[in-house]
Design a protein around this motif. Structure first.
Motif, PDB file in Angstrom:
ATOM      1  N   VAL A 178       0.845  -1.198   0.000  1.00 58.60           N
ATOM      2  CA  VAL A 178       0.000   0.000   0.000  1.00 58.60           C
ATOM      3  C   VAL A 178       0.876   1.242   0.000  1.00 58.60           C
ATOM      4  O   VAL A 178       2.003   1.229   0.501  1.00 58.60           O
ATOM      5  CB  VAL A 178      -0.956   0.039   1.214  1.00 58.60           C
ATOM      6  N   ALA A 179       0.338   2.291  -0.569  1.00 63.28           N
ATOM      7  CA  ALA A 179       1.006   3.595  -0.558  1.00 63.28           C
ATOM      8  C   ALA A 179       0.060   4.631   0.018  1.00 63.28           C
ATOM      9  O   ALA A 179      -1.145   4.627  -0.290  1.00 63.28           O
ATOM     10  CB  ALA A 179       1.423   3.999  -1.968  1.00 63.28           C
ATOM     11  N   ARG A 180       0.597   5.503   0.862  1.00 57.48           N
ATOM     12  CA  ARG A 180      -0.151   6.656   1.361  1.00 57.48           C
ATOM     13  C   ARG A 180       0.325   7.870   0.588  1.00 57.48           C
ATOM     14  O   ARG A 180       1.497   8.259   0.679  1.00 57.48           O
ATOM     15  CB  ARG A 180       0.083   6.863   2.849  1.00 57.48           C
ATOM     16  N   LEU A 181      -0.565   8.475  -0.186  1.00 60.30           N
ATOM     17  CA  LEU A 181      -0.195   9.629  -0.995  1.00 60.30           C
ATOM     18  C   LEU A 181      -0.234  10.900  -0.150  1.00 60.30           C
ATOM     19  O   LEU A 181      -0.900  10.955   0.887  1.00 60.30           O
ATOM     20  CB  LEU A 181      -1.137   9.758  -2.189  1.00 60.30           C
ATOM     21  N   PRO A 182       0.476  11.942  -0.583  1.00 57.02           N
ATOM     22  CA  PRO A 182       0.506  13.183   0.192  1.00 57.02           C
ATOM     23  C   PRO A 182      -0.882  13.795   0.345  1.00 57.02           C
ATOM     24  O   PRO A 182      -1.792  13.557  -0.461  1.00 57.02           O
ATOM     25  CB  PRO A 182       1.423  14.101  -0.645  1.00 57.02           C
ATOM     26  N   ASP A 183      -1.034  14.593   1.369  1.00 56.68           N
ATOM     27  CA  ASP A 183      -2.287  15.310   1.572  1.00 56.68           C
ATOM     28  C   ASP A 183      -2.608  16.151   0.330  1.00 56.68           C
ATOM     29  O   ASP A 183      -1.751  16.901  -0.160  1.00 56.68           O
ATOM     30  CB  ASP A 183      -2.179  16.236   2.787  1.00 56.68           C
ATOM     31  N   GLY A 184      -3.819  16.016  -0.177  1.00 54.71           N
ATOM     32  CA  GLY A 184      -4.273  16.844  -1.295  1.00 54.71           C
ATOM     33  C   GLY A 184      -3.707  16.486  -2.654  1.00 54.71           C
ATOM     34  O   GLY A 184      -3.874  17.261  -3.609  1.00 54.71           O
ATOM     35  N   ALA A 185      -3.059  15.318  -2.792  1.00 53.47           N
ATOM     36  CA  ALA A 185      -2.402  14.955  -4.059  1.00 53.47           C
ATOM     37  C   ALA A 185      -3.401  14.281  -5.004  1.00 53.47           C
ATOM     38  O   ALA A 185      -3.221  13.135  -5.423  1.00 53.47           O
ATOM     39  CB  ALA A 185      -1.211  14.049  -3.794  1.00 53.47           C
ATOM     40  N   HIS A 186      -4.440  15.004  -5.381  1.00 51.83           N
ATOM     41  CA  HIS A 186      -5.520  14.418  -6.188  1.00 51.83           C
ATOM     42  C   HIS A 186      -5.043  14.061  -7.603  1.00 51.83           C
ATOM     43  O   HIS A 186      -5.411  13.003  -8.135  1.00 51.83           O
ATOM     44  CB  HIS A 186      -6.698  15.387  -6.247  1.00 51.83           C
ATOM     45  N   GLU A 187      -4.240  14.916  -8.204  1.00 47.26           N
ATOM     46  CA  GLU A 187      -3.765  14.632  -9.559  1.00 47.26           C
ATOM     47  C   GLU A 187      -2.788  13.461  -9.553  1.00 47.26           C
ATOM     48  O   GLU A 187      -2.802  12.618 -10.468  1.00 47.26           O
ATOM     49  CB  GLU A 187      -3.102  15.872 -10.163  1.00 47.26           C
ATOM     50  N   MET A 188      -1.935  13.389  -8.555  1.00 50.26           N
ATOM     51  CA  MET A 188      -1.028  12.249  -8.450  1.00 50.26           C
ATOM     52  C   MET A 188      -1.826  10.955  -8.315  1.00 50.26           C
ATOM     53  O   MET A 188      -1.494   9.942  -8.945  1.00 50.26           O
ATOM     54  CB  MET A 188      -0.100  12.413  -7.232  1.00 50.26           C
ATOM     55  N   ARG A 189      -2.872  10.985  -7.512  1.00 51.55           N
ATOM     56  CA  ARG A 189      -3.709   9.793  -7.342  1.00 51.55           C
ATOM     57  C   ARG A 189      -4.335   9.387  -8.669  1.00 51.55           C
ATOM     58  O   ARG A 189      -4.340   8.209  -9.034  1.00 51.55           O
ATOM     59  CB  ARG A 189      -4.793  10.055  -6.296  1.00 51.55           C
ATOM     60  N   ARG A 190      -4.864  10.357  -9.397  1.00 47.61           N
ATOM     61  CA  ARG A 190      -5.506  10.061 -10.678  1.00 47.61           C
ATOM     62  C   ARG A 190      -4.507   9.411 -11.633  1.00 47.61           C
ATOM     63  O   ARG A 190      -4.814   8.401 -12.280  1.00 47.61           O
ATOM     64  CB  ARG A 190      -6.067  11.340 -11.296  1.00 47.61           C
ATOM     65  N   GLN A 191      -3.299   9.966 -11.692  1.00 46.86           N
ATOM     66  CA  GLN A 191      -2.300   9.437 -12.612  1.00 46.86           C
ATOM     67  C   GLN A 191      -1.815   8.051 -12.184  1.00 46.86           C
ATOM     68  O   GLN A 191      -1.606   7.162 -13.027  1.00 46.86           O
ATOM     69  CB  GLN A 191      -1.125  10.405 -12.714  1.00 46.86           C
ATOM     70  N   LEU A 192      -1.613   7.848 -10.881  1.00 45.11           N
ATOM     71  CA  LEU A 192      -1.157   6.548 -10.418  1.00 45.11           C
ATOM     72  C   LEU A 192      -2.213   5.479 -10.674  1.00 45.11           C
ATOM     73  O   LEU A 192      -1.886   4.348 -11.062  1.00 45.11           O
ATOM     74  CB  LEU A 192      -0.802   6.603  -8.933  1.00 45.11           C
ATOM     75  N   LEU A 193      -3.472   5.819 -10.489  1.00 40.91           N
ATOM     76  CA  LEU A 193      -4.535   4.866 -10.781  1.00 40.91           C
ATOM     77  C   LEU A 193      -4.592   4.549 -12.270  1.00 40.91           C
ATOM     78  O   LEU A 193      -4.864   3.399 -12.660  1.00 40.91           O
ATOM     79  CB  LEU A 193      -5.881   5.404 -10.297  1.00 40.91           C
TER      80      LEU A 193
END
Length: 399
Positions: free
Chosen positions: A230-245
């Protein structure tokens, strides 16, 4: 691009071939946790074995909630939406490198796959010497070029088994803020720090807005073959989450559903799992420190390990890996595999396969108050001791 088999996996296969051929080889080269699966985890996996459908790319809601709770209990406020699961933290790291781009700074030495993965995605890995295990020297990091986008740390470290002090982490975070760098903190050995009183500070505790934390159950619960992280992404990193998904959807689709069910149970940390990890931490500490004492007694310089099941001794002999394997039946990995200088005599020693050849031996080691005196562990330590003492006669450059 030339891609070679991971040094750890290649060496493991070579040693297993030698063993099948009848050679006596003490296997100190492979970073497998060397312990049995807790029955409760096995039961959860069996119960979920009928779940054969594709799940959410980010991971099942129950797993993400359990992982968020895991971090919350360690003082790091985490929402399940910040959590992404994958088939091992290794896969998540690869996906993150694809998303982040740019150069990445790694500690020297560092785990074999970090630089290899950077090469695979077309990034440049810049190795900066670690003043303490797993963390590049912050003062040298401050001089890194403008193309650097991220810095990676390992807490505690593979290959040295050392844990960086809070002071070093604070300085690293200061430099990362000044240079606007993301921090990737690989904390897969966090729960195996030998001394619970040793201060532990994650960069995410100080800079949650720029720190990605990765972990898994392959070390603390010996589930390497189950492939879950599992990875915990930085607070508010919505674009990073979208790209990683997006990357995950094209590479692994989703982690295996039955394994996610068992992992959710593990990350929820019921009492029997907490006890199992505590026993593992205790065993790793006792055996790795016993190995440390044998190196010191033989005059081989090595730092005392803080966590996990690794040591990083310095023999001062460039071909020591070959000498140990072919002349003394000791399998280790050369420091070169971890980005260290090829001419150095440093090697990584993994102690976790000393616990026994069979499940019953490993259970006995895990639950013993005195594992060092179990016959098979004592025999392994005697084999190592004899080899090290023989080496002091053959080559005195490290004595």
């Amino acid at each position: 691009m030339t891609v070679t088999l991971s040094a750890t996996l290649a060496t493991n296969e070579d040693i297993e071939r030698r063993r099948r051929a009848g050679e006596r080889v003490l296997h100190l080269a492979f970073g497998e946790a060397g312990l049995p699966v807790h029955p409760a985890l096995r039961d959860r996996l069996i119960d979920a074995s009928g779940r054969n459908g594709y799940g959410p790319v980010a991971g099942a809601a129950g797993l993400r909630e359990a992982a968020a709770g895991y971090w919350n209990r360690r003082g790091l406020a985490t929402d399940p939406e910040q959590v992404i699961a994958g088939p091992g933290s290794k896969s998540l790291l690869y996906g993150l490198l694809l998303v982040l781009g740019g150069d990445i700074v790694l500690p020297k030495p560092s785990w074999v796959s970090y630089a290899a993965q950077a090469d695979l995605v077309g990034s440049r890995a810049i190795l900066i010497p670690a003043t303490e295990g797993g963390v590049p020297d912050p003062d040298l990091l401050a001089q890194a070029g403008p193309n650097v986008k991220a810095v990676l740390v390992t807490l505690p470290d593979n290959p040295t088994g050392r844990l960086a002090t809070p002071e070093t982490i604070r300085r690293l975070v200061e430099v990362a803020r000044a240079k606007d760098l993301l921090i990737i903190s690989d904390e897969i050995y966090r729960d195996l720090v030998h001394d619970p009183a040793l201060p532990y500070l994650s960069p995410a505790d100080l800079a949650p807005e720029r720190t990605i934390v990765t972990t898994g159950l392959s070390k603390s619960l010996a589930l390497g073959g189950w492939r879950i992280g599992v990875a915990r992404l930085p607070d508010g990193a919505h674009e990073m989450r979208r790209q990683l998904l997006a990357v995950a959807s094209e590479i692994w689709s989703a982690p295996a559903a039955p394994v996610q069910e068992a992992a959710a149970y593990g990350f929820a940390e019921p009492p029997e799992i907490v006890e199992h990890i505590e026993l593992s931490r205790r065993l790793h500490g006792k055996v790795s420190n016993a190995v440390y004492e044998r190196f010191i007694a033989a005059g081989v310089p090595v730092a005392r390990p803080h966590g996990g099941f690794y040591l990083y001794p310095d023999f001062g002999v460039s071909n020591i890996t070959k000498i140990l394997l072919e002349d003394h039946g000791i399998g280790v990995l050369p420091g070169q595999a971890f980005g260290d200088d090829p001419s150095s005599g440093r090697v990584r020693v993994a102690t976790s396969l000393l616990y026994g050849e069979h499940t019953d031996e490993r259970w006995a080691a895990l639950t013993s108050d005195d594992p060092l005196n179990l016959p098979w562990i004592a025999a392994n330590l005697d084999h190592l001791d004899a080899a090290l003492r023989a080496l002091t006669w053959e080559n005195t450059s490290f004595a």
